[in-house]
Design a protein around this motif. Structure first.
Motif, PDB file in Angstrom:
ATOM      1  N   ALA A 292       0.829  -1.196   0.000  1.00  0.00           N
ATOM      2  CA  ALA A 292       0.000   0.000   0.000  1.00  0.00           C
ATOM      3  C   ALA A 292       0.866   1.249   0.000  1.00  0.00           C
ATOM      4  CB  ALA A 292      -0.910  -0.007   1.231  1.00  0.00           C
ATOM      5  N   VAL A 293       0.228   2.373  -0.335  1.00  0.00           N
ATOM      6  CA  VAL A 293       0.878   3.670  -0.210  1.00  0.00           C
ATOM      7  C   VAL A 293       0.935   4.023   1.272  1.00  0.00           C
ATOM      8  CG1 VAL A 293       0.748   6.115  -0.810  1.00  0.00           C
ATOM      9  CG2 VAL A 293      -0.003   4.376  -2.455  1.00  0.00           C
ATOM     10  N   GLY A 295       0.636   5.751   4.585  1.00  0.00           N
ATOM     11  CA  GLY A 295      -0.228   6.844   5.001  1.00  0.00           C
ATOM     12  C   GLY A 295       0.544   7.988   5.628  1.00  0.00           C
ATOM     13  N   GLU A 296      -0.140   9.100   5.827  1.00  0.00           N
ATOM     14  CA  GLU A 296       0.492  10.287   6.404  1.00  0.00           C
ATOM     15  C   GLU A 296       0.997   9.982   7.806  1.00  0.00           C
ATOM     16  OE1 GLU A 296      -0.588  14.950   7.439  1.00  0.00           O
ATOM     17  OE2 GLU A 296      -2.011  13.674   6.326  1.00  0.00           O
ATOM     18  N   ASP A 315     -10.170   0.297  -8.439  1.00  0.00           N
ATOM     19  CA  ASP A 315      -8.794   0.200  -7.972  1.00  0.00           C
ATOM     20  C   ASP A 315      -7.865   0.689  -9.072  1.00  0.00           C
ATOM     21  OD1 ASP A 315      -9.374  -1.240  -5.463  1.00  0.00           O
ATOM     22  OD2 ASP A 315      -9.913  -2.887  -6.801  1.00  0.00           O
ATOM     23  N   VAL A 331      -4.009  -0.056  -5.234  1.00  0.00           N
ATOM     24  CA  VAL A 331      -4.249   1.148  -4.426  1.00  0.00           C
ATOM     25  C   VAL A 331      -5.566   1.790  -4.834  1.00  0.00           C
ATOM     26  CG1 VAL A 331      -1.763   1.537  -4.203  1.00  0.00           C
ATOM     27  CG2 VAL A 331      -3.037   2.716  -6.000  1.00  0.00           C
ATOM     28  N   ALA A 332      -6.075   2.651  -3.972  1.00  0.00           N
ATOM     29  CA  ALA A 332      -7.295   3.398  -4.278  1.00  0.00           C
ATOM     30  C   ALA A 332      -7.001   4.409  -5.382  1.00  0.00           C
ATOM     31  CB  ALA A 332      -7.803   4.105  -3.028  1.00  0.00           C
ATOM     32  N   ASP A 334      -7.706   7.482  -5.730  1.00  0.00           N
ATOM     33  CA  ASP A 334      -7.258   8.808  -5.288  1.00  0.00           C
ATOM     34  C   ASP A 334      -5.851   8.784  -4.706  1.00  0.00           C
ATOM     35  OD1 ASP A 334      -7.840   7.412  -3.022  1.00  0.00           O
ATOM     36  OD2 ASP A 334      -9.097   8.946  -2.105  1.00  0.00           O
ATOM     37  N   GLN A 335      -5.291   7.583  -4.538  1.00  0.00           N
ATOM     38  CA  GLN A 335      -3.905   7.454  -4.074  1.00  0.00           C
ATOM     39  C   GLN A 335      -2.950   7.133  -5.216  1.00  0.00           C
ATOM     40  OE1 GLN A 335      -4.425   4.333  -1.021  1.00  0.00           O
ATOM     41  NE2 GLN A 335      -3.772   5.862   0.472  1.00  0.00           N
ATOM     42  N   PRO A 337      -0.345   7.088  -7.986  1.00  0.00           N
ATOM     43  CA  PRO A 337       0.715   7.972  -8.455  1.00  0.00           C
ATOM     44  C   PRO A 337       0.768   7.956  -9.981  1.00  0.00           C
ATOM     45  CG  PRO A 337       1.630   5.860  -7.849  1.00  0.00           C
ATOM     46  CD  PRO A 337       0.151   5.769  -7.583  1.00  0.00           C
ATOM     47  N   LEU A 343       7.279   6.106  -5.106  1.00  0.00           N
ATOM     48  CA  LEU A 343       6.177   5.656  -4.251  1.00  0.00           C
ATOM     49  C   LEU A 343       6.730   5.181  -2.910  1.00  0.00           C
ATOM     50  CD1 LEU A 343       3.087   5.026  -4.244  1.00  0.00           C
ATOM     51  CD2 LEU A 343       3.687   2.720  -4.988  1.00  0.00           C
TER      52      LEU A 343
END
Length: 384
Positions: A292-293, A295-296, A315, A331-332, A334-335, A337, A343
């Motif tokens: 996954a990307v 998270g913040e 996806d 990944v979603a 909106d995520q 790249p 990444l």
């Protein structure tokens, strides 16, 4: 309804030839929906034909409700089969196709009319009863073939890739209808397919076959999350599991799996009790959704350059290279790249698996590790 057992079933087509089926052992409870899945030539259709009596087994036993039916003729087994080609009588109407088997069994006319009406309503083909197969679409012909089997009320239904001739949209619709139909009828069913999506969505139990051998038998969830070997792990899942060759190394008494991209390296800690990783070629297995990307605020496990992205709608599939192997991340949207971006990848190490590269067998049980991005993200593996 009935139970079905396959006890060490073997099938060969002649002396000196390899066995087509090899010691098949399965037990299906009353009312269960079993999927036989595997690539072309794995023996799944042959096994179904043996259950139906269209092929003779050369060893073992086929047992229905405690009775060995291995030597019975097909007409005495009380099993109905739907073929891939539908096998409808082209000169007969839909009604005549559905009632044909009942007439052969000399069922009274009043009962035949009741069964035809019941099946036609169940399959929503009442308006097609006067048509002939040549006037029907592929999906309608498939319903008629199912109706002919359903009208008999057998102990067991057999379906041999019944949806493979349909277009993608209709296949999805019919898959849903078949599941609803089974939930209503609750009749023991065996279904052959090479489509792993059908296997995962339809079956109560799934038997994955290769070269005439059952590679794994269990629930769809078990097959997906706990694959027995590399073949099962690669065959079940879309996109398939990522397989990353690793050469475990020992660092301060701890085994680690080194992962490298063009942007950096990571030593993924492994716990391998009872397994000498130094003497093994090892493959790390990760599903695309387990990458996954980050998270913040989360610790970025590894940075990698994005090579390709494939939007699928719900996806986006992102491809990077780890240890010289192209790896897919789900990944979603909106995520997602852009190609060429760097990444920050985070691993769900608790669901990672280890496989022996020589035998293909899974070496590891799951680990109990912190959530992704947390400190001490460690993959633990236990040898069998």
């Amino acid at each position: 309804m009935a139970t079905l057992e396959l006890r060490n079933v073997n099938k060969t087509y002649g002396s000196g030839l390899p066995d087509t089926l090899k010691n098949i052992q399965l037990a299906i409870a009353d009312g269960e929906f079993l999927i036989l899945v595997g690539p072309s030539g794995c023996g799944k259709s042959t096994l179904m034909n043996c259950i139906a009596g269209l092929e003779n087994i050369t060893g073992g036993a086929i047992v229905v409700d405690g009775t060995d039916i291995s030597q019975m003729s097909p007409k005495d087994r009380d099993i109905a089969m739907v073929f891939q080609s539908y096998a409808l009588y082209p000169t007969m109407t839909v009604r005549q196709n559905i009632e044909f088997g009942l007439k052969i069994r000399k069922v009274p006319a009043s009962e035949i009319d009741q069964e035809v009406a019941r099946v036609a309503k169940l399959l929503q083909i009442e308006h097609l009863l006067t048509r002939k197969p040549g006037q029907l679409s592929g999906g309608q012909q498939q319903r008629v073939a199912m109706g002919r089997a359903l009208a008999r009320r057998p102990k067991i239904y057999l379906f041999d890739e019944p949806l493979s001739n349909l277009d993608a949209k209709l296949r999805v619709e019919m898959r849903t209808e078949m599941k609803l139909m089974h939930q209503r009828l609750k009749t023991t069913t065996v279904y052959v397919t090479h489509d792993q999506i059908e296997a995962m969505t339809l079956g109560d139990k799934v038997a994955v076959m290769k070269d005439g051998i059952i590679q794994q038998f269990g629930t769809p969830k078990d097959i997906y999350t706990e694959p027995a070997n590399l073949f099962v792990a690669s065959f079940i899942g879309s996109p398939p599991m990522n397989f990353i060759p690793v050469k475990p190394r020992r660092d301060n008494g701890q085994w680690q799996a080194p992962l490298a991209s063009d942007q950096g390296q990571l030593g993924l800690p492994l716990q391998a009790e009872g397994v000498d990783l130094a003497s093994r070629e090892v493959i790390l297995g990760l599903r695309p959704e387990q990458l996954a990307v980050a998270g913040e605020g989360a610790r970025a496990v590894l940075q990698a350059r994005v090579e390709v992205i494939e939007p699928t709608g719900p996806d986006t599939l992102v491809f990077v290279t780890l240890n010289g192997t192209k790896v897919c991340c789900r990944v979603a949207p909106d995520q997602a790249p852009a190609a060429g971006e760097i990444l920050n990848l985070s691993f769900d190490a608790s669901k990672a698996l280890l496989f022996d590269a020589q035998s293909g067998e899974r070496l590891a049980a799951r680990s109990n590790t912190p959530a992704e991005g947390s400190a001490g993200n460690v993959a633990q593996f236990r040898g069998r």
